[in-house]
Design a protein around this motif. Structure first.
Motif, PDB file in Angstrom:
ATOM      1  N   TYR A   1      -3.259  -7.821  -4.911  1.00 22.08           N
ATOM      2  CA  TYR A   1      -2.771  -6.264  -4.560  1.00 22.08           C
ATOM      3  C   TYR A   1      -3.468  -6.022  -3.238  1.00 22.08           C
TER       4      TYR A   1
ATOM      5  N   THR B   1      -3.957  -3.302  -0.029  1.00 18.40           N
ATOM      6  CA  THR B   1      -3.841  -2.120   0.391  1.00 18.40           C
ATOM      7  C   THR B   1      -3.958  -1.971   1.868  1.00 18.40           C
TER       8      THR B   1
ATOM      9  N   TYR C   1       2.008  -5.177  -1.708  1.00 21.91           N
ATOM     10  CA  TYR C   1       1.417  -4.386  -0.892  1.00 21.91           C
ATOM     11  C   TYR C   1       1.605  -2.803  -1.304  1.00 21.91           C
ATOM     12  N   ILE C   2       0.359  -2.077  -1.068  1.00 24.58           N
ATOM     13  CA  ILE C   2       0.232  -0.672  -1.452  1.00 24.58           C
ATOM     14  C   ILE C   2       0.008   0.064  -0.226  1.00 24.58           C
TER      15      ILE C   2
END
Length: 116
Positions: A74, A76, A114-115
């Motif tokens: 994950y 960011t 992708y956040i």
């Protein structure tokens, strides 16, 4: 965005509808250039091929087949102090211009989420 079904499109027959992005309200800031137009829908005056009357239970296509053991990362993406002249980007809490943060090993499979 409000959902528009086929019944609502009939009142736009013969016209075009343009979907647009708008700048976010304050205090959210985005230093990227404005990408206002997103999509144009041209509404016809006749129906050549009617679509389904309801949403199908399944849709065509499939998920990517990530063989074997998969690591999920994950990541960011953040704009820090975007309202300031010295704003910067960070990637998973590390300054974007610093060192490499992701080091997958050869022969492994990873799913990167992708956040933003």
């Amino acid at each position: 965005m409000q959902f528009i079904d086929r019944l609502h499109f009939s009142r736009f027959a013969g016209r075009s509808i343009v979907l647009k992005n708008h700048r976010p309200p304050r205090p959210v800031a985005n230093p990227a250039p404005s990408l206002e137009p997103v999509m144009q829908i041209r509404v016809g005056t006749t129906v050549n091929h009617p679509g389904p009357a309801s949403v199908p239970a399944t849709l065509p296509g499939r998920r990517a087949d990530l063989h074997g053991s998969v690591t999920t990362r994950y990541i960011t993406l953040n704009e820090v102090d975007a309202e300031e002249p010295d704003w910067f980007l960070d990637l998973s809490a590390a300054h974007f211009a610093e060192s490499v943060t992701e080091t997958p090993k050869v022969g492994t499979v990873e799913d990167w989420v992708y956040i933003n």
